[in-house]
Design a protein around this motif. Structure first.
Motif, short mmCIF file in Angstrom:
data_model
loop_
_atom_site.label_atom_id
_atom_site.label_comp_id
_atom_site.label_asym_id
_atom_site.label_seq_id
_atom_site.Cartn_x
_atom_site.Cartn_y
_atom_site.Cartn_z
N HIS A 27 0.81 -1.20 0.00
CA HIS A 27 0.00 0.00 0.00
C HIS A 27 0.85 1.25 0.00
O HIS A 27 0.44 2.26 -0.50
CB HIS A 27 -0.90 0.04 1.24
CG HIS A 27 -2.10 -0.82 1.08
ND1 HIS A 27 -2.17 -2.08 1.57
CD2 HIS A 27 -3.28 -0.58 0.47
CE1 HIS A 27 -3.35 -2.59 1.27
NE2 HIS A 27 -4.04 -1.71 0.60
N HIS A 126 -2.14 -1.01 -7.04
CA HIS A 126 -2.03 -2.47 -7.00
C HIS A 126 -3.44 -3.06 -6.96
O HIS A 126 -4.42 -2.32 -6.82
CB HIS A 126 -1.22 -2.92 -5.78
CG HIS A 126 -1.84 -2.49 -4.49
ND1 HIS A 126 -1.54 -1.28 -3.89
CD2 HIS A 126 -2.78 -3.07 -3.70
CE1 HIS A 126 -2.26 -1.16 -2.79
NE2 HIS A 126 -3.02 -2.23 -2.65
N HIS A 128 -6.19 -6.41 -5.76
CA HIS A 128 -6.54 -7.55 -4.89
C HIS A 128 -7.53 -8.40 -5.66
O HIS A 128 -8.39 -7.89 -6.36
CB HIS A 128 -7.17 -7.06 -3.58
CG HIS A 128 -6.25 -6.19 -2.76
ND1 HIS A 128 -5.43 -6.69 -1.77
CD2 HIS A 128 -6.03 -4.86 -2.79
CE1 HIS A 128 -4.74 -5.70 -1.22
NE2 HIS A 128 -5.09 -4.57 -1.82
N GLU A 138 -11.44 -6.48 -1.20
CA GLU A 138 -11.15 -6.32 0.23
C GLU A 138 -12.36 -5.73 0.95
O GLU A 138 -12.84 -6.29 1.93
CB GLU A 138 -9.93 -5.43 0.42
CG GLU A 138 -8.65 -6.07 -0.09
CD GLU A 138 -7.47 -5.78 0.79
OE1 GLU A 138 -7.01 -4.62 0.79
OE2 GLU A 138 -7.00 -6.71 1.48
N HIS A 151 -6.51 -0.52 -5.82
CA HIS A 151 -6.13 0.50 -4.85
C HIS A 151 -5.11 1.43 -5.48
O HIS A 151 -4.03 0.98 -5.88
CB HIS A 151 -5.54 -0.14 -3.58
CG HIS A 151 -6.56 -0.83 -2.74
ND1 HIS A 151 -6.23 -1.72 -1.74
CD2 HIS A 151 -7.92 -0.75 -2.76
CE1 HIS A 151 -7.35 -2.17 -1.18
NE2 HIS A 151 -8.39 -1.59 -1.78
N THR A 232 -4.16 -2.13 4.46
CA THR A 232 -4.77 -3.46 4.68
C THR A 232 -3.72 -4.56 4.73
O THR A 232 -4.06 -5.74 4.72
CB THR A 232 -5.80 -3.78 3.56
OG1 THR A 232 -5.11 -3.89 2.31
CG2 THR A 232 -6.87 -2.71 3.48
ZN LIG Z 1 -4.45 -2.73 -1.27
#
Ligand SMILES: [Zn+2]
Length: 375
Positions: A27, A126, A128, A138, A151, A232
């Motif tokens: 992150h 990035h 998820h 997420e 994100h 996260t």
């Molecule tokens: Zn993330």
């Protein structure tokens, strides 16, 4: 398009004196190749993160489930506006498999120009995702998990360094959007997805030519949720001002599958299900930039099981609102017409009963028809 191109000069993370946090985090840091200091956390042991990373056990953790019935409409939340995101193809961006996700480094010339109290500069983005067996966003909305989540990480440049910003309240801003299977390929994601097979192993890195980064986000950047949370991933710093867009981003089934099956993580296993479970709010409030009352979730429809995300739901919300307005309008028109008709009848009767009036049976219809035909 709200995105406007700013200067070509890159504000590289290195130029800001940034060095990777000792624990690393997709992150907030530029991941380095695996080595002795490589963060050794994994998604398999996420319940243990707080033992080594105390913030992960804090009370402002992310991600969260967004309960749309509990969100608070905040008219102060202006649409998010990005600037400098149409990157020139001559700019080479690093794309890396850091073992936890795929990370695209972004130049600091890419900024959030509006939508936050102050400007933020981009760091990286990035993704998820889940696996062929299940979705992997997420955040969740009313308990629904989406296929994936992007994100886009920014920092507040009023702090001395990115490292300082990521440790301070309000130091980071993350723009999040849900990825969802749609009917066709999303061309904006091709620059990333077509390079995945070059970085299959953890630590592999390649270069991507600059493209329009804003294309990775939903077209509607005005409707979103906002709350205070954390990274996260370890070290889970509670310094992120989150934006979770209401509109989803559609990718084809093949593109989602590519994401789920191409990369490898620790121990050469498939890199899948790289999402953290939702965390308790502990009294935090989730704001909404739009009036949730307009959302279709408050209008249960037969077979409608979707929360208020995605184009179709947004359109449904608008169409429901439009239907209400039209119904009211027709009601008023009908009442006015009926009233006018009653008044007219009353006048006609009054005329017909006056001693000096001349009866004109059917006059209005005959005359009107004649006039119309004559025109
Ligand atoms: Zn993330």
């Amino acid at each position: 398009m709200s995105c406007t191109r700013l200067g070509l000069s890159l504000l590289l993370l290195a130029a800001l004196g940034w060095t990777e946090d000792e624990h690393g985090s997709e992150h907030a840091s530029h991941p380095k190749k695996k080595g002795p200091d490589h963060g050794h956390w994994s998604y398999a042991d996420k319940a243990q993160w707080q033992l080594e990373y105390p913030y992960c056990g804090g009370q402002m953790q992310s991600p969260i489930n967004i309960d749309t019935n509990s969100t608070i409409f905040s008219p102060e939340l202006q649409p998010v506006v990005l600037a400098g995101c149409n990157l020139d193809p001559s700019e080479q961006l690093s794309l890396m498999n850091n073992g936890h996700t795929v990370v695209l480094q972004l130049p600091g010339s890419l900024t959030i120009a509006s939508g936050y109290p102050q400007e933020h500069r981009a760091m990286q983005l990035h993704l998820h995702w889940g696996s062929p067996a299940g979705p992997g966003s997420e955040h969740t909305v009313d308990g629904r998990r989406y296929d994936g989540e992007i994100h886009m990480v920014y920092y507040n440049p009023s702090y001395e360094s990115i490292k300082e910003a990521m440790r301070q309240p309000g130091g980071l801003a993350v723009l999040a959007a849900f990825l969802q299977v749609g009917p066709e390929d999303n061309v904006h994601y091709q620059p990333l997805l077509e390079q995945l097979d070059e970085i299959q192993e953890e630590g592999k890195e390649t270069a991507v030519a600059g493209f329009n980064i804003e294309g990775l986000l939903p077209t509607n950047l005005g409707r979103y949720y906002r709350y205070s949370g954390s990274l996260t991933t370890p070290p889970c710093y509670q310094t992120v001002n989150w934006t979770v867009f209401n509109q989803t981003v559609l990718l084809s089934k093949e593109q989602i599958s590519l994401l789920e099956t191409t990369l490898q993580g620790d121990d050469d296993k498939d890199l899948q299900n790289n999402f953290r479970l939702t965390q308790s709010l502990h009294g935090r409030k989730v704001l909404a930039s739009f009036q949730a009352a307009l959302s279709p979730r408050r209008v249960p429809l037969p077979g409608a099981g979707c929360p208020p995300c995605g184009d179709s739901e947004n359109q449904l919300g608008l169409s429901l609102q439009t239907a209400d307005v039209l119904a009211g309008l027709f009601g008023v028109l009908f009442a006015v017409t009926a009233l006018a008709f009653l008044i007219y009848i009353h006048k006609q009767r009054s005329q017909n009963t006056r001693p000096d009036s001349h009866p004109k049976p059917n006059v209005i219809y005959t005359a009107a028809t004649t006039d119309e035909n004559a025109v």
